[in-house]
Write an enzyme that holds these catalytic residues in place. Structure first.
Site, PDB file in Angstrom:
ATOM      1  N   CYS A  11       0.839  -1.209   0.000  1.00  0.00           N
ATOM      2  CA  CYS A  11       0.000   0.000   0.000  1.00  0.00           C
ATOM      3  C   CYS A  11       0.874   1.259   0.000  1.00  0.00           C
ATOM      4  O   CYS A  11       1.515   1.544  -0.997  1.00  0.00           O
ATOM      5  CB  CYS A  11      -0.987  -0.034   1.169  1.00  0.00           C
ATOM      6  SG  CYS A  11      -2.319   1.153   0.965  1.00  0.00           S
TER       7      CYS A  11
ATOM      8  N   HIS B 115      -3.669  -5.484   0.721  1.00  0.00           N
ATOM      9  CA  HIS B 115      -3.019  -5.800   2.003  1.00  0.00           C
ATOM     10  C   HIS B 115      -3.065  -7.294   2.311  1.00  0.00           C
ATOM     11  O   HIS B 115      -3.931  -7.737   3.070  1.00  0.00           O
ATOM     12  CB  HIS B 115      -3.735  -5.055   3.136  1.00  0.00           C
ATOM     13  CG  HIS B 115      -3.409  -3.614   3.236  1.00  0.00           C
ATOM     14  ND1 HIS B 115      -2.389  -3.124   4.023  1.00  0.00           N
ATOM     15  CD2 HIS B 115      -3.977  -2.538   2.648  1.00  0.00           C
ATOM     16  CE1 HIS B 115      -2.345  -1.808   3.917  1.00  0.00           C
ATOM     17  NE2 HIS B 115      -3.292  -1.418   3.083  1.00  0.00           N
TER      18      HIS B 115
ATOM     19  N   GLU C 254      -1.270  -8.881   4.371  1.00  0.00           N
ATOM     20  CA  GLU C 254      -1.058  -9.117   5.818  1.00  0.00           C
ATOM     21  C   GLU C 254      -2.366  -9.006   6.591  1.00  0.00           C
ATOM     22  O   GLU C 254      -2.443  -9.432   7.743  1.00  0.00           O
ATOM     23  CB  GLU C 254       0.002  -8.144   6.361  1.00  0.00           C
ATOM     24  CG  GLU C 254      -0.480  -6.754   6.762  1.00  0.00           C
ATOM     25  CD  GLU C 254      -0.746  -5.816   5.581  1.00  0.00           C
ATOM     26  OE1 GLU C 254      -0.808  -6.291   4.429  1.00  0.00           O
ATOM     27  OE2 GLU C 254      -0.906  -4.608   5.826  1.00  0.00           O
TER      28      GLU C 254
END
Lengths: 229, 266
Positions: free
Chosen positions: B88, B218, B220
């Protein structure tokens, strides 16, 4: 129909953190500590209005609409310059003038240089020019615009609907030709050509170690010729 | 144990979940602030720049961080072949550093421009699907070709270039590490499957060596099953349904990027 071209510049009255960050980055990280006297950022809009009403009336309606809403500026925190041209039907302005903004900024820059202890005559010499170590102060104005025009269409639609509501008739047509940011760069340089080159290096990000203000992969920049500060 | 340095620029806000997934896949992670990270990056086995709003996105997302002194070390690490991941805002920083796509070293060849979306402007936050792209990349090496749901949240995620040569090479698949897809895996061409108007549906770009990756979504935040919404759709939506409430801490769809990193470093 009367065609009116309107230019609107909007600047913050107080501290502009974007401009401060740009100045710190240029001075502390990119090596322009001596050359950069200061910079100022303003939002820029260029609108075309078409209406049966006299230009002065349309501009007055526009000014009322703008003053009451926060689409472009908020009178509590922004200064603005509104300039209009309608061919032979006339021209005029509202709010501040570019000259007043420039004069105010000129004084701020002089004060900044005096505080910094720079400048051979405290920032300004007796002839009211910025001089430092054989270099002269220049102003370069840069307009930066994005490639996406869809926000311009939304702005035009909003202005058109607000003006229509203001006048009570549907004869106003608005288009937004340009929307971007204007940067005023105050630079010490040997001459105007040097200032112009430096402004380009400061602006266009072609490599990691050069250029800050625009990425040429989706933005374009227009430089006005350097003028003595 | 291999050391992953997570560089926290001012305004970054995903450093702890980044550390959590790094540790989950068996790596040693360390969060270092931008002004105290140069020596750590120099000695790192991998570098991770998480998401957020570095320098409040002033001037342009990622550009101010790319001028910081630590950027010299990150660029040097990428050139040495050290794995470098930007998610990001981290991706925006890698783009502004010129690390990706890196076709001509040092040049800023692409931008992450404001989203272009049908009928709306600005910030967009949703779950989308992506799959690995045609370019070879360390972070996707051990992933299969199936589409995975991953969340995204950004206002400037549109990969774009003004260079015709770069455009042609991206179109041919060079540097494209991940692409947006529909739930069936077909490359996305329009909003909302392509959530920002990104060129050729690119969700992530890598450099020619394949050791650096800039990804806008994202992964994660999709590394555990419990992070996945039941409405995710596709195969992973079904797996999430089947997991119910009993298998919440098994691997989620975003885990593959980090297991690929761990295997590369092992």
């Amino acid at each position: 129909m009367n065609r009116i071209d309107v230019t609107l510049l909007v600047a913050l009255k107080g501290a502009d953190l974007y401009a401060s960050t740009a100045a710190l980055t240029l001075r502390d990280k990119m090596g322009y500590a001596e050359e950069l006297i200061g910079l100022k950022r303003m939002d820029y809009f260029r609108l075309t209005l078409e209406s049966e009403a006299p230009p002065e009336q349309t501009i007055e309606n526009l000014r009322r609409v703008l003053d009451r809403q926060s689409t472009f500026y908020n009178r509590n925190k922004h200064l603005y310059v509104l300039e209009w041209e309608a061919g032979q039907a006339g021209s005029g302005g509202a709010g501040d003038t570019r000259e007043a903004l420039l004069d105010r900024w000129h004084s701020e820059l002089a004060k900044h240089l005096q505080n910094k202890g720079g400048g051979e005559s405290g920032g300004k010499d007796p002839s009211d020019r910025f001089i430092l170590g054989g270099l002269e102060g220049f102003l370069v104005q840069v307009l930066i615009e994005d490639d996406d025009t869809s926000t311009r269409d939304s702005i035009a639609a909003k202005v058109q609907s607000d003006l229509t509501a203001q006048t009570g008739s549907g004869d106003v047509k608005a288009t937004c030709q340009h929307r971007g940011a204007v940067w005023w760069l105050a630079l010490f340089a040997p001459d105007a050509a040097g200032a112009q080159d430096m402004a380009k290096h400061i602006t266009v990000t072609e490599r990691r170690d050069s250029g800050l203000l625009m990425n040429p992969n989706y933005q374009r920049a227009e430089f006005k010729p350097a003028q003595t500060l | 144990m291999a050391k992953v340095v997570i560089v926290q620029f001012p305004g970054v806000n995903c450093e702890h979940e980044s550390l959590r997934i790094v540790e989950e896949v068996g790596l040693d992670g360390e969060i270092r602030r931008w002004n105290d990270a140069r020596s750590a990056v120099k000695d790192a086995d991998a570098v991770f720049i998480p998401g957020g709003w570095s320098y409040q996105d002033r001037i342009r997302a990622g550009v101010v961080a790319a001028k910081d002194a630590v950027a010299d070390e990150i660029v040097a690490a990428a050139e040495r072949g050290v794995p470098v991941l930007g998610i990001c805002n981290g991706a925006q920083i890698l783009v502004e550093m010129g690390i990706v796509p890196g076709l001509t070293p040092g040049r800023i060849e692409v931008a992450l421009a404001p989203n272009k979306m049908e009928g709306r402007h600005g910030y967009y936050c949703n779950w989308i699907h992506l799959k690995k792209g045609p370019a070879s990349c360390l972070f996707t090496e051990f992933m299969d070709d199936a589409p995975i749901p991953v969340p995204l949240a950004h206002a400037e995620g549109r990969f774009v270039t003004s260079d015709d040569g770069v455009r042609s090479r991206l179109e041919a698949g060079e540097g494209v590490a991940c692409v947006y897809t529909d739930t069936g895996g077909a490359r996305a061409t329009a909003f909302p499957e392509n959530p920002n108007g990104s060129l050729f549906g690119a969700a992530a770009l890598t450099n020619p060596k394949g050791n650096a990756m800039a990804i806008m979504p994202h992964p994660e935040r999709a590394a555990w099953m419990h992070q996945l919404p039941r409405a995710a759709g596709g195969d992973w939506g079904r797996r999430r349904d089947e997991a119910g409430t009993t298998d919440m801490f098994s691997a989620g769809p975003g885990r593959g990027f980090f297991t690929s990193l761990a295997r590369a470093l092992s």
